[in-house]
Scaffold this motif. Structure first.
Motif, PDB file in Angstrom:
ATOM      1  N   PHE A 171       0.749  10.013   4.727  1.00  0.00           N
ATOM      2  CA  PHE A 171       1.370   8.749   5.127  1.00  0.00           C
ATOM      3  C   PHE A 171       2.815   8.978   5.560  1.00  0.00           C
ATOM      4  O   PHE A 171       3.272   8.445   6.566  1.00  0.00           O
ATOM      5  N   LEU A 172       3.559   9.789   4.816  1.00  0.00           N
ATOM      6  CA  LEU A 172       4.955  10.061   5.159  1.00  0.00           C
ATOM      7  C   LEU A 172       5.062  10.806   6.489  1.00  0.00           C
ATOM      8  O   LEU A 172       5.979  10.558   7.268  1.00  0.00           O
ATOM      9  N   CYS A 173       4.110  11.697   6.767  1.00  0.00           N
ATOM     10  CA  CYS A 173       4.095  12.398   8.051  1.00  0.00           C
ATOM     11  C   CYS A 173       3.853  11.424   9.195  1.00  0.00           C
ATOM     12  O   CYS A 173       4.464  11.528  10.250  1.00  0.00           O
ATOM     13  N   ALA A 174       2.951  10.469   8.976  1.00  0.00           N
ATOM     14  CA  ALA A 174       2.677   9.458   9.997  1.00  0.00           C
ATOM     15  C   ALA A 174       3.915   8.611  10.254  1.00  0.00           C
ATOM     16  O   ALA A 174       4.234   8.281  11.404  1.00  0.00           O
ATOM     17  N   VAL A 175       4.646   8.271   9.201  1.00  0.00           N
ATOM     18  CA  VAL A 175       5.866   7.475   9.369  1.00  0.00           C
ATOM     19  C   VAL A 175       6.927   8.285  10.100  1.00  0.00           C
ATOM     20  O   VAL A 175       7.648   7.757  10.951  1.00  0.00           O
ATOM     21  N   ALA A 176       7.029   9.573   9.834  1.00  0.00           N
ATOM     22  CA  ALA A 176       7.990  10.417  10.542  1.00  0.00           C
ATOM     23  C   ALA A 176       7.683  10.436  12.035  1.00  0.00           C
ATOM     24  O   ALA A 176       8.594  10.375  12.871  1.00  0.00           O
ATOM     25  N   MET A 177       6.397  10.494  12.389  1.00  0.00           N
ATOM     26  CA  MET A 177       6.023  10.453  13.801  1.00  0.00           C
ATOM     27  C   MET A 177       6.388   9.115  14.419  1.00  0.00           C
ATOM     28  O   MET A 177       6.832   9.039  15.564  1.00  0.00           O
ATOM     29  N   LEU A 178       6.222   8.033  13.656  1.00  0.00           N
ATOM     30  CA  LEU A 178       6.597   6.713  14.158  1.00  0.00           C
ATOM     31  C   LEU A 178       8.097   6.603  14.384  1.00  0.00           C
ATOM     32  O   LEU A 178       8.552   5.935  15.311  1.00  0.00           O
TER      33      LEU A 178
ATOM     34  N   ILE B 268       5.787   2.135   1.881  1.00  0.00           N
ATOM     35  CA  ILE B 268       5.070   0.867   1.963  1.00  0.00           C
ATOM     36  C   ILE B 268       4.594   0.661   3.397  1.00  0.00           C
ATOM     37  O   ILE B 268       5.330   0.933   4.347  1.00  0.00           O
ATOM     38  N   GLN B 269       3.369   0.166   3.540  1.00  0.00           N
ATOM     39  CA  GLN B 269       2.815  -0.209   4.837  1.00  0.00           C
ATOM     40  C   GLN B 269       2.300  -1.634   4.716  1.00  0.00           C
ATOM     41  O   GLN B 269       1.558  -1.946   3.791  1.00  0.00           O
ATOM     42  N   ARG B 270       2.698  -2.509   5.657  1.00  0.00           N
ATOM     43  CA  ARG B 270       2.250  -3.905   5.643  1.00  0.00           C
ATOM     44  C   ARG B 270       1.907  -4.361   7.040  1.00  0.00           C
ATOM     45  O   ARG B 270       2.638  -4.094   7.986  1.00  0.00           O
TER      46      ARG B 270
ATOM     47  N   THR C 267       2.901  -3.803  12.441  1.00  0.00           N
ATOM     48  CA  THR C 267       2.820  -3.077  11.178  1.00  0.00           C
ATOM     49  C   THR C 267       4.236  -2.671  10.791  1.00  0.00           C
ATOM     50  O   THR C 267       4.977  -2.142  11.603  1.00  0.00           O
ATOM     51  N   LEU C 268       4.582  -2.925   9.536  1.00  0.00           N
ATOM     52  CA  LEU C 268       5.899  -2.577   9.010  1.00  0.00           C
ATOM     53  C   LEU C 268       5.741  -1.427   8.034  1.00  0.00           C
ATOM     54  O   LEU C 268       4.938  -1.498   7.106  1.00  0.00           O
TER      55      LEU C 268
ATOM     56  N   MET D  52       0.840  -1.164   0.000  1.00  0.00           N
ATOM     57  CA  MET D  52       0.000   0.000   0.000  1.00  0.00           C
ATOM     58  C   MET D  52       0.883   1.223   0.000  1.00  0.00           C
ATOM     59  O   MET D  52       1.722   1.402   0.849  1.00  0.00           O
ATOM     60  N   LYS D  53       0.717   2.074  -0.979  1.00  0.00           N
ATOM     61  CA  LYS D  53       1.510   3.276  -1.074  1.00  0.00           C
ATOM     62  C   LYS D  53       0.587   4.473  -0.971  1.00  0.00           C
ATOM     63  O   LYS D  53      -0.552   4.432  -1.383  1.00  0.00           O
ATOM     64  N   SER D  54       1.094   5.552  -0.407  1.00  0.00           N
ATOM     65  CA  SER D  54       0.254   6.721  -0.226  1.00  0.00           C
ATOM     66  C   SER D  54       1.106   7.967  -0.342  1.00  0.00           C
ATOM     67  O   SER D  54       2.271   7.905  -0.680  1.00  0.00           O
ATOM     68  N   GLY D  55       0.539   9.122  -0.015  1.00  0.00           N
ATOM     69  CA  GLY D  55       1.213  10.397  -0.218  1.00  0.00           C
ATOM     70  C   GLY D  55       1.765  11.009   1.046  1.00  0.00           C
ATOM     71  O   GLY D  55       2.218  10.336   1.963  1.00  0.00           O
ATOM     72  N   ILE D  56       1.709  12.341   1.100  1.00  0.00           N
ATOM     73  CA  ILE D  56       2.306  13.136   2.175  1.00  0.00           C
ATOM     74  C   ILE D  56       1.745  12.787   3.555  1.00  0.00           C
ATOM     75  O   ILE D  56       2.532  12.658   4.495  1.00  0.00           O
TER      76      ILE D  56
END
Length: 122
Positions: A7-14, A61-63, A51-52, A1-5
């Protein structure tokens, strides 16, 4: 699953959470380098679900995965060379690691861009 900005902000918080809380129950064992377009698998340790997230140049990518099983990546999953960050999150903890994707020796496809001109071309 790919997404935009978002999603990237959520990953930065993680990633910030991962720096604060390291989990000893689950482990990420990514190789240091992976060739682009090459299938590979990553073993995980622990039990339960997680979740990876993987973020790199042009890829996000989110899995959902099960700990204790291998995470398999196909030829189309990581095809851009560069530095990647992988974040594994469980219910209360997160762990991150970095790895590099190097350019493939054989390109899978070649793009060609022709600039139109006024000269006739056969």
């Amino acid at each position: 699953m790919k997404s935009g900005i978002p999603f990237l902000c959520a990953v930065a918080m993680l990633l910030i959470q991962a720096a604060a809380a390291q989990s000893s129950e689950s482990e990420l064992r990514f190789p240091k380098t992976v060739e682009a377009g090459t299938p590979f698998s990553v073993p995980t340790a622990g039990s339960g679900e997680a979740t990876l997230y993987i973020v790199g140049p042009g890829d996000a990518i989110q899995r959902k995965i099960k700990l204790g099983e291998n995470v398999n990546f196909g030829i189309d999953d990581l095809h851009n060379a560069g530095q990647y960050i992988a974040v594994l999150t469980t219910g209360s903890s997160a762990q991150s690691t970095q790895f590099a994707v190097v350019a493939s020796r054989k390109p899978s496809s070649v793009g060609f861009l022709a600039k139109p001109s006024r000269l006739p071309v056969n």
